[in-house]
Scaffold this motif. Structure first.
Motif, PDB file in Angstrom:
ATOM      1  N   SER A 240      49.440  34.379  44.225  1.00 35.95           N
ATOM      2  CA  SER A 240      50.485  35.376  44.448  1.00 35.95           C
ATOM      3  C   SER A 240      50.062  36.351  45.539  1.00 35.95           C
ATOM      4  O   SER A 240      48.873  36.501  45.837  1.00 35.95           O
ATOM      5  CB  SER A 240      50.770  36.140  43.157  1.00 35.95           C
ATOM      6  N   ASN A 241      51.059  37.011  46.111  1.00 39.49           N
ATOM      7  CA  ASN A 241      50.798  38.062  47.095  1.00 39.49           C
ATOM      8  C   ASN A 241      50.643  39.433  46.442  1.00 39.49           C
ATOM      9  O   ASN A 241      50.451  40.433  47.128  1.00 39.49           O
ATOM     10  CB  ASN A 241      51.945  38.113  48.113  1.00 39.49           C
ATOM     11  N   TRP A 242      50.754  39.510  45.093  1.00 35.93           N
ATOM     12  CA  TRP A 242      50.660  40.804  44.408  1.00 35.93           C
ATOM     13  C   TRP A 242      49.203  41.168  44.169  1.00 35.93           C
ATOM     14  O   TRP A 242      48.411  40.353  43.725  1.00 35.93           O
ATOM     15  CB  TRP A 242      51.421  40.777  43.087  1.00 35.93           C
ATOM     16  N   HIS A 243      48.866  42.420  44.457  1.00 33.19           N
ATOM     17  CA  HIS A 243      47.476  42.859  44.478  1.00 33.19           C
ATOM     18  C   HIS A 243      46.977  43.417  43.150  1.00 33.19           C
ATOM     19  O   HIS A 243      45.790  43.722  43.017  1.00 33.19           O
ATOM     20  CB  HIS A 243      47.300  43.934  45.552  1.00 33.19           C
ATOM     21  N   SER A 244      47.873  43.577  42.164  1.00 32.99           N
ATOM     22  CA  SER A 244      47.451  44.193  40.895  1.00 32.99           C
ATOM     23  C   SER A 244      47.852  43.320  39.710  1.00 32.99           C
ATOM     24  O   SER A 244      48.797  43.640  38.989  1.00 32.99           O
ATOM     25  CB  SER A 244      48.068  45.590  40.750  1.00 32.99           C
ATOM     26  N   PRO A 245      47.143  42.207  39.507  1.00 35.98           N
ATOM     27  CA  PRO A 245      47.465  41.355  38.353  1.00 35.98           C
ATOM     28  C   PRO A 245      46.703  41.790  37.106  1.00 35.98           C
ATOM     29  O   PRO A 245      45.635  42.397  37.190  1.00 35.98           O
ATOM     30  CB  PRO A 245      46.979  39.978  38.819  1.00 35.98           C
ATOM     31  N   SER A 246      47.272  41.481  35.960  1.00 32.27           N
ATOM     32  CA  SER A 246      46.583  41.664  34.680  1.00 32.27           C
ATOM     33  C   SER A 246      46.701  40.346  33.921  1.00 32.27           C
ATOM     34  O   SER A 246      47.795  39.961  33.518  1.00 32.27           O
ATOM     35  CB  SER A 246      47.221  42.806  33.884  1.00 32.27           C
ATOM     36  N   PHE A 247      45.604  39.658  33.773  1.00 31.87           N
ATOM     37  CA  PHE A 247      45.613  38.355  33.116  1.00 31.87           C
ATOM     38  C   PHE A 247      45.684  38.570  31.607  1.00 31.87           C
ATOM     39  O   PHE A 247      44.841  39.246  31.027  1.00 31.87           O
ATOM     40  CB  PHE A 247      44.378  37.554  33.507  1.00 31.87           C
ATOM     41  N   SER A 248      46.703  37.998  30.997  1.00 29.26           N
ATOM     42  CA  SER A 248      46.986  38.300  29.600  1.00 29.26           C
ATOM     43  C   SER A 248      47.248  37.024  28.817  1.00 29.26           C
ATOM     44  O   SER A 248      47.342  35.929  29.369  1.00 29.26           O
ATOM     45  CB  SER A 248      48.208  39.227  29.507  1.00 29.26           C
ATOM     46  N   GLY A 249      47.390  37.199  27.513  1.00 27.80           N
ATOM     47  CA  GLY A 249      47.716  36.069  26.654  1.00 27.80           C
ATOM     48  C   GLY A 249      46.509  35.534  25.908  1.00 27.80           C
ATOM     49  O   GLY A 249      45.442  36.145  25.838  1.00 27.80           O
ATOM     50  N   LYS A 250      46.683  34.348  25.365  1.00 27.08           N
ATOM     51  CA  LYS A 250      45.673  33.744  24.493  1.00 27.08           C
ATOM     52  C   LYS A 250      44.440  33.290  25.266  1.00 27.08           C
ATOM     53  O   LYS A 250      43.334  33.231  24.722  1.00 27.08           O
ATOM     54  CB  LYS A 250      46.300  32.551  23.762  1.00 27.08           C
ATOM     55  N   PHE A 251      44.612  32.943  26.534  1.00 25.38           N
ATOM     56  CA  PHE A 251      43.501  32.396  27.318  1.00 25.38           C
ATOM     57  C   PHE A 251      43.393  33.135  28.647  1.00 25.38           C
ATOM     58  O   PHE A 251      44.403  33.486  29.255  1.00 25.38           O
ATOM     59  CB  PHE A 251      43.702  30.893  27.570  1.00 25.38           C
ATOM     60  N   LEU A 252      42.169  33.347  29.095  1.00 23.03           N
ATOM     61  CA  LEU A 252      41.917  33.995  30.374  1.00 23.03           C
ATOM     62  C   LEU A 252      41.541  32.944  31.417  1.00 23.03           C
ATOM     63  O   LEU A 252      41.046  31.864  31.074  1.00 23.03           O
ATOM     64  CB  LEU A 252      40.779  35.010  30.233  1.00 23.03           C
ATOM     65  N   PRO A 253      41.761  33.245  32.699  1.00 24.25           N
ATOM     66  CA  PRO A 253      41.405  32.275  33.735  1.00 24.25           C
ATOM     67  C   PRO A 253      39.890  32.109  33.842  1.00 24.25           C
ATOM     68  O   PRO A 253      39.110  32.961  33.391  1.00 24.25           O
ATOM     69  CB  PRO A 253      41.994  32.891  35.005  1.00 24.25           C
ATOM     70  N   GLU A 254      39.489  31.011  34.448  1.00 27.41           N
ATOM     71  CA  GLU A 254      38.068  30.766  34.652  1.00 27.41           C
ATOM     72  C   GLU A 254      37.511  31.800  35.623  1.00 27.41           C
ATOM     73  O   GLU A 254      38.121  32.093  36.660  1.00 27.41           O
ATOM     74  CB  GLU A 254      37.861  29.350  35.197  1.00 27.41           C
ATOM     75  N   ASN A 255      36.368  32.355  35.290  1.00 27.04           N
ATOM     76  CA  ASN A 255      35.806  33.455  36.081  1.00 27.04           C
ATOM     77  C   ASN A 255      35.613  33.098  37.550  1.00 27.04           C
ATOM     78  O   ASN A 255      35.908  33.888  38.443  1.00 27.04           O
ATOM     79  CB  ASN A 255      34.463  33.909  35.483  1.00 27.04           C
ATOM     80  N   GLU A 256      35.100  31.892  37.788  1.00 26.48           N
ATOM     81  CA  GLU A 256      34.818  31.510  39.164  1.00 26.48           C
ATOM     82  C   GLU A 256      36.083  31.272  39.989  1.00 26.48           C
ATOM     83  O   GLU A 256      36.040  31.220  41.212  1.00 26.48           O
ATOM     84  CB  GLU A 256      33.936  30.254  39.212  1.00 26.48           C
ATOM     85  N   SER A 257      37.226  31.163  39.303  1.00 25.49           N
ATOM     86  CA  SER A 257      38.476  30.886  40.016  1.00 25.49           C
ATOM     87  C   SER A 257      39.223  32.155  40.419  1.00 25.49           C
ATOM     88  O   SER A 257      40.121  32.113  41.251  1.00 25.49           O
ATOM     89  CB  SER A 257      39.400  30.026  39.144  1.00 25.49           C
ATOM     90  N   LYS A 258      38.858  33.291  39.822  1.00 23.00           N
ATOM     91  CA  LYS A 258      39.594  34.529  40.070  1.00 23.00           C
ATOM     92  C   LYS A 258      39.202  35.140  41.409  1.00 23.00           C
ATOM     93  O   LYS A 258      38.037  35.410  41.669  1.00 23.00           O
ATOM     94  CB  LYS A 258      39.346  35.544  38.948  1.00 23.00           C
ATOM     95  N   VAL A 259      40.216  35.358  42.234  1.00 21.63           N
ATOM     96  CA  VAL A 259      40.024  36.044  43.516  1.00 21.63           C
ATOM     97  C   VAL A 259      41.137  37.075  43.630  1.00 21.63           C
ATOM     98  O   VAL A 259      42.319  36.728  43.676  1.00 21.63           O
ATOM     99  CB  VAL A 259      40.076  35.071  44.708  1.00 21.63           C
ATOM    100  N   ILE A 260      40.775  38.358  43.667  1.00 21.05           N
ATOM    101  CA  ILE A 260      41.755  39.438  43.753  1.00 21.05           C
ATOM    102  C   ILE A 260      41.430  40.292  44.966  1.00 21.05           C
ATOM    103  O   ILE A 260      40.292  40.744  45.138  1.00 21.05           O
ATOM    104  CB  ILE A 260      41.746  40.308  42.480  1.00 21.05           C
ATOM    105  N   SER A 261      42.426  40.511  45.821  1.00 17.48           N
ATOM    106  CA  SER A 261      42.247  41.338  47.010  1.00 17.48           C
ATOM    107  C   SER A 261      43.525  42.114  47.276  1.00 17.48           C
ATOM    108  O   SER A 261      44.510  41.990  46.533  1.00 17.48           O
ATOM    109  CB  SER A 261      41.896  40.464  48.218  1.00 17.48           C
TER     110      SER A 261
END
Length: 446
Positions: A240-261
């Protein structure tokens, strides 16, 4: 008359009397401060109402579940009834049609989320348009676990379902592609919490090996995009082009896959059957699985009303410390400050918050905070110069109040370290007050 004069003199000169008066006035000033807090909440609730109106028109939160194979089958209920004429029990068999639901073997989802801020007047909401590409393998259908015979399976009534919480937001005609054949998905009435899209009757599901499928959709939504991991192995990649995500729900994304800028974010999830507590097939009823959803919330980090509300929570401290500074100056300098003047100073401090919220609705919080603090700071400095008859003490008050407003602004901007910085700051302030009051003659009760 003499007794009245003594009492008046005690009120003017006694340190205890001054402290009691200032404390009483501080409690009184909490009343208008509470009115200001109520105003902030009222404006915040209004923002929520307008945001909901925007979201209803654009598209609400999106949760997607599917595709799911639905196949009806026959079951039989045997019942014995006593026949009075023949004086024998006779068996009657009733046929009941039920449905079986089968989840995919593999489910791969790629979501590209184009988010933006949508405004109505002074209010705004985060909305998005998401292009979602789904592919995977449908399972080999197996009724043997339930001892259902093949002749009781109604293969020619089999359908495929996709469920979503936001049917209104779908922007394209949906079709699922199976075995080089395209099947349209259209709305169906269902008692499930999610809206249901279903194909007409499809063929080719009676196969000895998994069947590949693809499904693409484009959907409008707001604030949240989530998926339910019904695949035996579910993989989701979101960008996404959105700069302020909050990962929610039952499962979180894999740490190595998260890129936020500042340009957006990327994240991916990998959920297998062993990670969630439900099976790959259901017979009879399809349960509500929304509690197992996961995804991303798109939000505005600490909006103006939240910042104003957080700022107002420090109102008691600001008013209390400012009045305490004036009280210490009065005790040290022997200058008499009338209770009415304390009230005027307190009301000026309360006005800071009304200025802050009204200006922030039409500008950035930083500009609103700067204008409101400078206005109140200037007013109190000029007023204190007139009542203290000099420049030294007004400069002290100006410096103290400016430091206090600056300190509170820093705390408001912090999220993870707000409590830590606030606690250290309050400790420093207490230390300064204790040091400044160490030479006061508390026995002077003339």
């Amino acid at each position: 008359m003499k007794q009245k004069s003594k009492f008046t003199n005690w009120l003017r000169n006694s340190i205890t009397a001054r402290m009691l008066i200032v404390g009483f006035l501080l409690m009184i000033l909490l009343i208008p401060l509470e009115f200001v807090k109520s105003l902030i909440k009222e404006r915040s609730f209004r923002q929520i109402e307008v945001t909901q109106e925007i979201n209803e028109k654009w598209g609400e939160k999106v949760t997607i579940q599917g595709p799911i194979i639905k196949i009806p089958y026959r079951t039989y209920i045997s019942e014995k009834k006593f026949n009075k004429e023949t004086e024998k029990y006779e068996e009657s068999i009733t046929e009941i049609i039920k449905n079986a639901y089968f989840f995919p073997e593999t489910l791969n989802i790629k979501a590209n989320v184009d988010a933006k801020s949508l405004k109505r007047g002074i209010y705004e909401s985060i909305v998005f348009t998401s292009s979602i590409a789904m592919n995977g393998n449908l399972p080999v259908i197996d009724f043997s676990k339930k001892d259902i015979k093949d002749k009781d399976i109604i293969w020619d009534k089999a359908t495929i379902q996709v469920m979503t919480s936001n049917l209104k937001g779908i922007k394209n005609s949906l079709a699922i592609h199976i075995n080089n054949t395209s099947y349209d998905l259209t709305p169906r009435y269902d008692t499930n919490n999610l809206g249901t899209l279903s194909t007409d009757h499809i063929s080719g599901l009676k196969s000895s090996k998994p069947i590949a499928f693809t499904l693409d959709t484009k959907i409008n939504g707001s604030e949240r995009l989530a998926f339910i991991p019904i695949g035996k192995e579910t993989k989701v990649a979101m960008e996404s082009n959105w700069h302020s995500p909050s990962f929610s729900g039952k499962f979180l994304p894999e740490n190595e896959s998260k890129v936020i800028s500042n340009d957006g974010f990327k994240a991916s999830w990998n959920v297998s059957q062993i990670n969630r507590q439900f099976e790959q097939s259901f017979f009879g009823n399809l349960p509500n699985l929304e509690n197992y959803s996961f995804g991303t919330d798109l939000y505005i980090p600490v909006d103006e009303y939240q910042k104003s509300e957080r700022s107002s929570k420090y109102g008691f401290m600001v008013i209390g410390l400012t009045l305490l500074v004036f009280l210490l100056i009065q005790i040290i300098s022997k200058i008499y400050i009338h209770p009415f003047q304390y009230v005027m100073i307190g009301l000026a401090l309360v006005m800071f918050y009304t200025l802050l919220i009204s200006i922030s609705e039409h500008s950035s919080f930083f500009k609103a905070y700067t204008i409101a603090s400078l206005s109140v700071l200037g007013l109190i400095t000029i007023y204190s110069k007139m009542i203290l008859k000099g420049i030294r003490f007004p400069l002290l008050i100006c410096t103290s109040l400016a430091s206090l407003y600056g300190f509170i602004y820093v705390i408001i901007q912090l999220e993870n370290y707000a409590l830590l910085v606030g606690s250290i700051g309050l400790f420093v302030i207490l230390t300064i007050i204790m040091f400044a009051s160490r030479k006061i003659d508390w026995n002077n009760e003339n």
